[in-house]
Design a protein around this motif. Sequence first.
Motif, PDB file in Angstrom:
ATOM      1  N   ARG A  85       0.835  -1.202   0.000  1.00  0.00           N
ATOM      2  CA  ARG A  85       0.000   0.000   0.000  1.00  0.00           C
ATOM      3  C   ARG A  85       0.871   1.254   0.000  1.00  0.00           C
ATOM      4  NH1 ARG A  85      -4.265   1.683   4.854  1.00  0.00           N
ATOM      5  NH2 ARG A  85      -4.712   3.788   4.086  1.00  0.00           N
ATOM      6  N   ALA A  86       1.983   1.215   0.754  1.00  0.00           N
ATOM      7  CA  ALA A  86       2.865   2.381   0.810  1.00  0.00           C
ATOM      8  C   ALA A  86       3.478   2.665  -0.555  1.00  0.00           C
ATOM      9  CB  ALA A  86       3.958   2.153   1.854  1.00  0.00           C
ATOM     10  N   PHE A  87       3.993   1.639  -1.221  1.00  0.00           N
ATOM     11  CA  PHE A  87       4.634   1.865  -2.513  1.00  0.00           C
ATOM     12  C   PHE A  87       3.625   2.269  -3.591  1.00  0.00           C
ATOM     13  CE2 PHE A  87       7.897  -0.883  -0.531  1.00  0.00           C
ATOM     14  CZ  PHE A  87       8.982  -0.022  -0.675  1.00  0.00           C
ATOM     15  N   GLN A 125      -0.220   9.268   9.319  1.00  0.00           N
ATOM     16  CA  GLN A 125      -0.934   8.005   9.128  1.00  0.00           C
ATOM     17  C   GLN A 125      -1.208   7.306  10.446  1.00  0.00           C
ATOM     18  OE1 GLN A 125      -2.146   7.183   6.155  1.00  0.00           O
ATOM     19  NE2 GLN A 125      -1.196   9.065   5.369  1.00  0.00           N
ATOM     20  N   ALA A 126      -0.238   7.331  11.353  1.00  0.00           N
ATOM     21  CA  ALA A 126      -0.386   6.570  12.593  1.00  0.00           C
ATOM     22  C   ALA A 126      -1.282   7.260  13.607  1.00  0.00           C
ATOM     23  CB  ALA A 126       0.994   6.309  13.200  1.00  0.00           C
ATOM     24  N   PHE A 127      -1.177   8.578  13.765  1.00  0.00           N
ATOM     25  CA  PHE A 127      -1.850   9.241  14.880  1.00  0.00           C
ATOM     26  C   PHE A 127      -2.969  10.181  14.454  1.00  0.00           C
ATOM     27  CE2 PHE A 127       2.479   8.302  16.342  1.00  0.00           C
ATOM     28  CZ  PHE A 127       2.174   7.491  17.439  1.00  0.00           C
ATOM     29  N   GLY A 138       1.282   3.124   9.584  1.00  0.00           N
ATOM     30  CA  GLY A 138       2.310   4.079  10.003  1.00  0.00           C
ATOM     31  C   GLY A 138       3.581   3.393  10.473  1.00  0.00           C
ATOM     32  N   THR A 139       3.439   2.252  11.146  1.00  0.00           N
ATOM     33  CA  THR A 139       4.616   1.514  11.593  1.00  0.00           C
ATOM     34  C   THR A 139       5.371   0.923  10.408  1.00  0.00           C
ATOM     35  OG1 THR A 139       3.421   0.965  13.626  1.00  0.00           O
ATOM     36  CG2 THR A 139       5.412  -0.286  13.154  1.00  0.00           C
ATOM     37  N   ALA A 140       4.652   0.481   9.391  1.00  0.00           N
ATOM     38  CA  ALA A 140       5.320  -0.009   8.184  1.00  0.00           C
ATOM     39  C   ALA A 140       6.137   1.097   7.527  1.00  0.00           C
ATOM     40  CB  ALA A 140       4.283  -0.561   7.203  1.00  0.00           C
ATOM     41  N   VAL A 141       5.604   2.315   7.499  1.00  0.00           N
ATOM     42  CA  VAL A 141       6.357   3.454   6.962  1.00  0.00           C
ATOM     43  C   VAL A 141       7.589   3.722   7.816  1.00  0.00           C
ATOM     44  CG1 VAL A 141       6.254   5.920   6.464  1.00  0.00           C
ATOM     45  CG2 VAL A 141       4.296   4.467   5.920  1.00  0.00           C
ATOM     46  N   LEU A 176       9.182  11.873   5.429  1.00  0.00           N
ATOM     47  CA  LEU A 176       8.700  10.581   5.925  1.00  0.00           C
ATOM     48  C   LEU A 176       8.308  10.594   7.397  1.00  0.00           C
ATOM     49  CD1 LEU A 176      10.932   7.954   4.090  1.00  0.00           C
ATOM     50  CD2 LEU A 176       8.453   8.214   3.947  1.00  0.00           C
ATOM     51  N   PRO A 177       9.054  11.246   8.304  1.00  0.00           N
ATOM     52  CA  PRO A 177       8.586  11.285   9.695  1.00  0.00           C
ATOM     53  C   PRO A 177       7.221  11.935   9.851  1.00  0.00           C
ATOM     54  CG  PRO A 177      10.904  11.854   9.599  1.00  0.00           C
ATOM     55  CD  PRO A 177      10.421  11.799   8.178  1.00  0.00           C
TER      56      PRO A 177
END
Length: 309
Positions: free
Chosen positions: A79-81, A273-275, A283-286, A266-267
């Motif tokens: 999904r990220a790519f 995405q995570a919060f 978000g953890t995958a990123v 990226l951060p």
Amino acid sequence: MTTTAPHTDLGKTPGPTAPRRPPRRPGPLVRALPLTPAVVLLLLFLAGPIAYCVSIAFTDLQLTGQAEDSFVGFENFTRAFGDEAFRNAVWLTLVFTVLSSLIGQNTLGLALAALMQRASKPVRTLTGGIVVTAWVLPEVVAGFLLYAFFRREGTLNAILDWLHLPSQNWLFTLPILAVSFANVWRGTAFSMLVYSAALNEIPQEITEAAEVDGAGGLRRMWHITLPMIRRSIATNLMLNTLQTLSVFGLIWVMTRGGPGGKSQTLPLFMYEQAFQNSLIGYGTAVALLLLLVGSLFSLVYLRLLRTEV
């Protein structure tokens, strides 16, 4: 009267001596004992969280609206790519790292260190104090200062108006350049200190001999100084790159990744995405992909450090 010759052992051959036993070397467990506290701390505070993040990255864990998470395999990574916003964040992260770390902090730090070697003591003290003060400021404070400098009614536009030059909203038109400049302003002190220590280790006789032979400043820098401090350059680049890849607060205070994702590295994308979107697994995958990028940079620099000077 006769005298008796004193008794001596000079003509006798010495007897065999017992061979010395080599000192007994401690076993591997004893030699590893001093490293035990460091290994325990690394496993507890580094390897443990990374392993937990790896397990989360393969799930669909969310902050809200979910009874339990389930294993989704590589879905978060694919999904990220396939996400255009992620690819944009990767590109902006590379631009931000190259501009502010590889070019900005590294080059400016070396230039300041070289100039301060020839400057008088008051100039060195004043310059070093100003540069180091920017470094020791908390990231949030530095972010607010640079926001006030680049905003539409800020210091930079006031200077441009005074010089009768065109002004603009820098945080809207060129946000990635603004945050890159902010990171250079804040982090150059570290490079300056590293290169100052490295330049002081160069024997003065070598530079004086090159100067007598007619080598100018640029030739001495290229053919003598840079080769002799190559290890310091690689170390500084590695530390600066890893620090720049993780910059969050400075960009968040200045632009929050905007406008329209034009400064979303990226951060910040991971945080969003995570919060903000509550997609902890995604978000953890990123975050793991960001860790991979940092590892690739580290491998390149470690390869450079292994080469002989």
